[in-house]
Motif scaffolding. Structure first.
Motif, mmCIF file in Angstrom:
data_model
loop_
_atom_site.group_PDB
_atom_site.id
_atom_site.type_symbol
_atom_site.label_atom_id
_atom_site.label_comp_id
_atom_site.label_asym_id
_atom_site.label_seq_id
_atom_site.Cartn_x
_atom_site.Cartn_y
_atom_site.Cartn_z
ATOM 1 N N SER A 1 11.685 -6.866 6.784
ATOM 2 C CA SER A 1 12.624 -5.852 5.983
ATOM 3 C C SER A 1 12.394 -4.115 6.260
ATOM 4 O O SER A 1 13.396 -3.696 6.072
ATOM 5 N N ALA B 1 -13.063 -3.242 4.414
ATOM 6 C CA ALA B 1 -13.290 -1.961 4.890
ATOM 7 C C ALA B 1 -11.824 -0.908 4.743
ATOM 8 O O ALA B 1 -10.794 -1.520 4.867
ATOM 9 N N ALA C 1 -0.029 -6.964 2.919
ATOM 10 C CA ALA C 1 -1.065 -7.368 3.582
ATOM 11 C C ALA C 1 -2.350 -7.219 3.122
ATOM 12 O O ALA C 1 -3.452 -7.854 3.374
ATOM 13 N N SER D 1 1.620 0.492 10.884
ATOM 14 C CA SER D 1 0.563 1.062 10.209
ATOM 15 C C SER D 1 -0.769 0.764 10.829
ATOM 16 O O SER D 1 -1.721 1.573 10.470
ATOM 17 N N ILE E 1 14.823 -6.915 -1.796
ATOM 18 C CA ILE E 1 16.018 -6.219 -1.377
ATOM 19 C C ILE E 1 16.549 -6.754 -0.124
ATOM 20 O O ILE E 1 15.790 -7.029 0.714
ATOM 21 N N SER F 1 0.385 -8.308 -3.875
ATOM 22 C CA SER F 1 1.571 -8.595 -2.749
ATOM 23 C C SER F 1 0.865 -7.856 -1.420
ATOM 24 O O SER F 1 0.029 -6.882 -1.599
ATOM 25 N N MET G 1 0.884 -1.161 -0.059
ATOM 26 C CA MET G 1 -0.081 -0.017 0.017
ATOM 27 C C MET G 1 0.915 1.223 0.002
ATOM 28 O O MET G 1 0.558 2.278 -0.812
ATOM 29 N N ALA G 2 1.856 1.516 0.894
ATOM 30 C CA ALA G 2 2.737 2.421 0.981
ATOM 31 C C ALA G 2 3.432 2.700 -0.271
ATOM 32 O O ALA G 2 3.765 3.778 -0.789
ATOM 33 N N ASN H 1 -10.244 1.315 6.729
ATOM 34 C CA ASN H 1 -10.172 1.680 8.054
ATOM 35 C C ASN H 1 -9.924 3.165 8.560
ATOM 36 O O ASN H 1 -10.060 3.447 9.417
ATOM 37 N N ASP I 1 3.873 0.773 7.223
ATOM 38 C CA ASP I 1 4.484 0.116 8.483
ATOM 39 C C ASP I 1 5.801 0.472 8.739
ATOM 40 O O ASP I 1 6.208 0.399 10.086
ATOM 41 N N GLU J 1 9.693 -5.054 -5.738
ATOM 42 C CA GLU J 1 8.774 -5.750 -5.170
ATOM 43 C C GLU J 1 9.080 -7.497 -4.931
ATOM 44 O O GLU J 1 9.692 -8.092 -5.644
ATOM 45 N N LYS J 2 9.229 -7.912 -3.481
ATOM 46 C CA LYS J 2 9.830 -9.385 -3.363
ATOM 47 C C LYS J 2 8.794 -10.157 -3.878
ATOM 48 O O LYS J 2 8.858 -11.171 -4.389
ATOM 49 N N SER K 1 -4.832 0.961 5.440
ATOM 50 C CA SER K 1 -4.232 0.792 4.043
ATOM 51 C C SER K 1 -4.269 2.109 3.511
ATOM 52 O O SER K 1 -3.485 2.605 2.828
HETATM 53 C C1 LIG Z 1 -4.772 -9.389 8.416
HETATM 54 C C2 LIG Z 1 -4.915 -7.939 8.203
HETATM 55 C C3 LIG Z 1 -5.968 -7.101 7.980
HETATM 56 C C4 LIG Z 1 -6.090 -5.884 7.819
HETATM 57 N N1 LIG Z 1 -7.312 -5.259 7.493
HETATM 58 C C5 LIG Z 1 -7.252 -3.866 7.123
HETATM 59 C C6 LIG Z 1 -8.688 -3.246 6.924
HETATM 60 O O1 LIG Z 1 -9.831 -3.795 6.870
HETATM 61 N N2 LIG Z 1 -8.966 -2.054 6.550
HETATM 62 C C7 LIG Z 1 -7.651 -1.257 6.367
HETATM 63 O O2 LIG Z 1 -7.567 -0.232 5.817
HETATM 64 N N3 LIG Z 1 -6.505 -1.722 6.611
HETATM 65 C C8 LIG Z 1 -6.311 -3.225 6.818
HETATM 66 N N4 LIG Z 1 -4.935 -3.626 7.269
HETATM 67 C C9 LIG Z 1 -3.906 -2.728 7.158
HETATM 68 C C10 LIG Z 1 -3.347 -2.490 5.880
HETATM 69 O O3 LIG Z 1 -3.148 -3.807 5.322
HETATM 70 C C11 LIG Z 1 -1.655 -2.196 6.420
HETATM 71 O O4 LIG Z 1 -1.855 -0.856 6.879
HETATM 72 C C12 LIG Z 1 -0.902 -1.779 4.980
HETATM 73 O O5 LIG Z 1 -0.962 -2.814 4.000
HETATM 74 C C13 LIG Z 1 0.394 -1.332 5.179
HETATM 75 O O6 LIG Z 1 0.970 -1.063 4.030
HETATM 76 P P1 LIG Z 1 2.550 -1.188 3.815
HETATM 77 O O7 LIG Z 1 2.981 -0.655 2.511
HETATM 78 O O8 LIG Z 1 3.418 -0.629 4.943
HETATM 79 O O9 LIG Z 1 2.809 -2.880 3.876
HETATM 80 P P2 LIG Z 1 2.309 -3.849 2.899
HETATM 81 O O10 LIG Z 1 1.000 -3.337 2.167
HETATM 82 O O11 LIG Z 1 2.355 -5.062 3.299
HETATM 83 O O12 LIG Z 1 3.447 -3.989 1.656
HETATM 84 C C14 LIG Z 1 4.722 -4.207 1.895
HETATM 85 C C15 LIG Z 1 5.202 -4.671 0.625
HETATM 86 O O13 LIG Z 1 6.639 -4.988 0.708
HETATM 87 C C16 LIG Z 1 7.194 -6.038 0.128
HETATM 88 N N5 LIG Z 1 8.458 -6.405 0.652
HETATM 89 C C17 LIG Z 1 8.761 -6.844 1.925
HETATM 90 N N6 LIG Z 1 9.856 -7.171 1.982
HETATM 91 C C18 LIG Z 1 10.555 -6.817 0.985
HETATM 92 C C19 LIG Z 1 11.922 -6.722 0.521
HETATM 93 N N7 LIG Z 1 12.877 -7.351 1.313
HETATM 94 N N8 LIG Z 1 12.183 -6.456 -0.894
HETATM 95 C C20 LIG Z 1 11.236 -6.258 -1.722
HETATM 96 N N9 LIG Z 1 9.754 -5.998 -1.385
HETATM 97 C C21 LIG Z 1 9.483 -6.417 -0.191
HETATM 98 C C22 LIG Z 1 6.095 -7.187 0.258
HETATM 99 O O14 LIG Z 1 5.872 -8.034 -0.446
HETATM 100 C C23 LIG Z 1 4.922 -6.110 0.116
HETATM 101 O O15 LIG Z 1 4.378 -6.121 -0.971
HETATM 102 C C24 LIG Z 1 -5.059 -4.872 7.746
HETATM 103 C C25 LIG Z 1 -3.815 -5.444 7.698
HETATM 104 C C26 LIG Z 1 -3.693 -7.118 8.083
HETATM 105 C C27 LIG Z 1 -2.353 -7.735 8.088
#
Ligand SMILES: Cc1cc2nc3c(=O)[nH]c(=O)nc-3n(C[C@H](O)[C@H](O)[C@H](O)COP(=O)(O)OP(=O)(O)OC[C@H]3O[C@@H](n4cnc5c(N)ncnc54)[C@H](O)[C@@H]3O)c2cc1C
Length: 619
Positions: free
Chosen positions: A224, A58, A51, A371, A158, A49, A20-21, A60, A409, A42-43, A419
């Motif tokens: 990571s 929803a 969460a 997050s 990475i 990919s 997402m981020a 949130n 995160d 992206e991994k 998200s």
């Molecule tokens: C079970 C669950 C339920 C949720 N429910 C909700 C909800 O109902 N509503 C809502 O708004 N939010 C919800 N969330 C929260 C939301 O999913 C997260 O806040 C959001 O996805 C965080 O974004 P992010 O980019 O930090 O991480 P992520 O979206 O997880 O993305 C991280 C990315 O980094 C990649 N990555 C990791 N390590 C490496 C590496 N070393 N090299 C290259 N790529 C890498 C991963 O493959 C992934 O694609 C939920 C989360 C979870 C876990």
């Protein structure tokens, strides 16, 4: 080593992680950096990919400012209350004031949003949540990133950040390997935005053996986001603030829609409201925080955990009343279809129809993230117009390493982004990264081939180790000269579980346990030099493990430093069971010296900016 071809890519903005981020960052980087070269790595595969891979039911975090539903100040107060006072209000406010525009874009891009038939507004599930038909959420945001980036690299993990060799403390890019081809990839970049998600599987999960992947948090989130910055000496914050979730047992299906939309409630095995029973005891521990509304999530967990220890379990969600209404019954099931199909399968396999049987709840093993509802992550600069001097060093969401940014995160101190807020934070980080380049802060970065070659040797070493050590296998996977990624992972999880406050001890730890845990983690680190990988998939597992182990060290150091129990229900310091506002109403910040591997920790003031500003306005 010659068999691993090396690819070089030079770019302006490198986004690590396309969740997402990362998608938000990639999209926004193009908006501000029209002529810049933007790469996202992206991994997994960006279409599915992170969460949100399975979809969500929803969003949130949505203020609804256009309808006067909530203001950013309200969200800051909400997050501050839920985190027992410990948030970076500048970061929270900054995200909240921009998040609605993100959600409106999702709507324009075709994400099916549920509408309130009477008002025409987005359908609310709770004060902050709006409901979506979100199975396709991730492919939709991925498309925006794909259209914005010069190139998206899928299947590259990475493993390390590159550092500028001319100017101290400045990032120079990142390296990793392709898990399908085994090629080595060097990304020399003027800025790097780390958006690699949180950390699951650092604590032993409840489901082990063949069910090990069944956790609440995405099993592929391997820390990571923390290990990459920690390894180069970036400061981290609130890493002790791990999260424990109360969810439906075994499937970890979400409970939010059940509480908020279906108005279901919980009870112990005797049909009693157990939360009330623990009020006085909790007040003893945390004082007036238990009287806050809404009750902080950790304190609700606390009542659950105490009731279970006292023998009142199993705890159930009362669904049999709401499910008599056919509409609510449909909503209850759809809630899983949109994001956790597995919960429906678990119920089917256990003969549970929530219309006639109240399903059991559980508390999860702890996870680390910045997050969702907790605050672990990197210590970043806030926005110029809001942040006090201690929280501001030039560029929004920049870590304490020049040119290195974070979002989602990755970023600590700013919970409840979820998200939409993570995507928004990616946008904020990318805007600042482009400005950093335009301000000529990234000129003259030097990354030598030697630095890259050294990383190449380190990355592929587990394959070499296995090549040699496999000859000494004595039985199955047992060898005196190497450790496999799964063996190392299970050892890590056991250390964290038993010494750092996991499920084995009902989330209890203390100074002595933590000290011992740290010793064991140091020896594990030593042994991980001998991790062996039989193929490229295992090589990924080896590096995931190394990142998890480093993240775990940081979590343990932080947990030892904060000598109080600030969030009962997330973890307990048995030697400091009470919340201690006199000494610990502060944020914790750590730094690991990349040369020595030693951590130093400090207290940093927590500023309650929102109400301070209001007080000033009033006077
Ligand atoms: C079970 C669950 C339920 C949720 N429910 C909700 C909800 O109902 N509503 C809502 O708004 N939010 C919800 N969330 C929260 C939301 O999913 C997260 O806040 C959001 O996805 C965080 O974004 P992010 O980019 O930090 O991480 P992520 O979206 O997880 O993305 C991280 C990315 O980094 C990649 N990555 C990791 N390590 C490496 C590496 N070393 N090299 C290259 N790529 C890498 C991963 O493959 C992934 O694609 C939920 C989360 C979870 C876990």
């Amino acid at each position: 080593m010659a068999k691993h071809k090396t690819h070089y890519e030079d770019c302006d903005v490198l986004v690590v992680g396309g969740g997402m981020a990362g998608t938000g960052a990639t999209f926004e980087a193009r908006h501000w950096g029209r002529d810049m070269k933007i790469i996202c790595v992206e991994k997994a595969n960006i279409d599915r990919s992170g969460a949100v891979a399975q979809g969500l039911y929803a969003i949130n975090c949505y203020m609804g400012m256009q309808w006067g539903e909530n203001q950013p100040e309200d969200h800051v107060r909400y997050a501050r209350n839920d985190l027992m006072g410990m948030v970076r209000e500048d970061l929270g406010y900054d995200m909240a004031r921009h998040v609605d525009s993100t959600v409106h874009m999702f709507d324009e891009w075709g994400l099916p949003m549920m509408k309130n038939e009477k008002t025409g507004r987005y359908l609310r599930e709770g004060k902050w949540q709006i409901m979506i038909h979100g199975e396709s959420y991730k492919p939709i945001v991925a498309e925006a990133a794909k259209k914005s980036a010069d190139k998206i690299y899928n299947r590259i993990m990475i493993t390390h950040l590159l550092m500028d060799e001319d100017k101290k403390n400045r990032v120079g890019g990142a390296v990793g390997f392709n898990m399908r081809t085994g090629d080595f990839h060097v990304f020399r970049s003027k800025t790097v935005i780390v958006a690699a998600g949180g950390a699951s599987h650092i604590f032993k999960p409840r489901a082990v053996g063949e069910g090990m992947g069944r956790t609440w948090y995405a099993p592929w989130s391997n820390g990571s986001a923390y290990a990459l910055p920690i390894a180069v000496g970036a400061k981290m914050t609130q890493m002790e603030n791990r999260i424990v979730l109360c969810r439906f047992k075994d499937g970890y299906g979400p409970v939010g829609a059940y509480f908020l939309h279906l108005k279901t409630y919980t009870q112990n095995a005797n049909g009693e409201n157990y939360e009330k029973k623990w009020y006085d005891q909790t007040k003893e521990l945390v004082g007036e925080y238990i009287d806050h509304h809404p009750t902080p999530t950790c304190l609700r967990n606390h009542a659950f955990i105490q009731e279970t220890i006292a023998g009142g379990g199993p705890i159930h969600m009362v669904t049999t009343e709401a499910f008599q209404d056919p509409h609510l019954e449909t909503v209850g099931w759809e809630n899983f279809l949109g994001m956790t199909v597995g919960q429906a399968v678990v119920w089917a396999s256990q003969n549970i129809d929530p219309k006639y049987t109240n399903p059991e709840l559980t508390t999860s093993e702890p996870y680390v993230m910045g997050s969702h509802a907790t605050c672990s992550g990197a210590w970043v600069s806030g926005p110029e117009d809001l942040s006090p001097p201690e929280y501001f060093w030039g560029y929004n969401r920049m870590l304490t390493i020049d040119g290195l940014f974070g979002a989602g995160d990755t970023v600590g101190g700013s919970a409840h982004k979820f998200s939409s807020g993570s995507f928004t934070e990616g946008r904020l980080a990318a805007k600042a990264a482009v400005k950093y380049i335009n301000d000529k802060k990234a000129d003259g970065i030097k990354v030598t081939d030697k630095q890259c070659e050294d990383f190449k040797t380190a990355i592929f070493k587990p394959l070499e180790t296995y090549q040699v050590a496999q000859n000494e296998i004595t039985g199955g996977t047992v060898s005196p000269s190497y450790i496999s990624p799964i063996q190392g992972l299970q050892r890590l999880q056991r250390i964290m579980d038993e010494y750092v406050g996991g499920i084995a001890t009902n989330y209890m730890t203390n100074g002595n346990m933590l000290k011992r845990g740290l010793e064991l983690l140091t020896w594990l680190e030593e042994d991980l030099e001998k991790v062996g990988a039989e193929d490229l998939h295992q090589l990924m597992r080896a590096w995931e493990l190394k990142h998890r182990a480093l993240t775990s060290q940081c979590v343990t150091e932080h947990t030892m430093f904060r000598e109080e129990t600030r969030w009962p229900g997330y973890y307990y310091r048995g030697d400091h069971m009470k919340l201690d506002d006199d000494n610990w109403h502060c944020l914790t910040v750590s730094r690991r010296d990349p040369k020595t591997g030693k951590f130093t920790l400090e207290k940093v003031p927590v500023y309650h900016i929102v109400d301070e500003n209001e007080k000033k306005k009033a006077s």
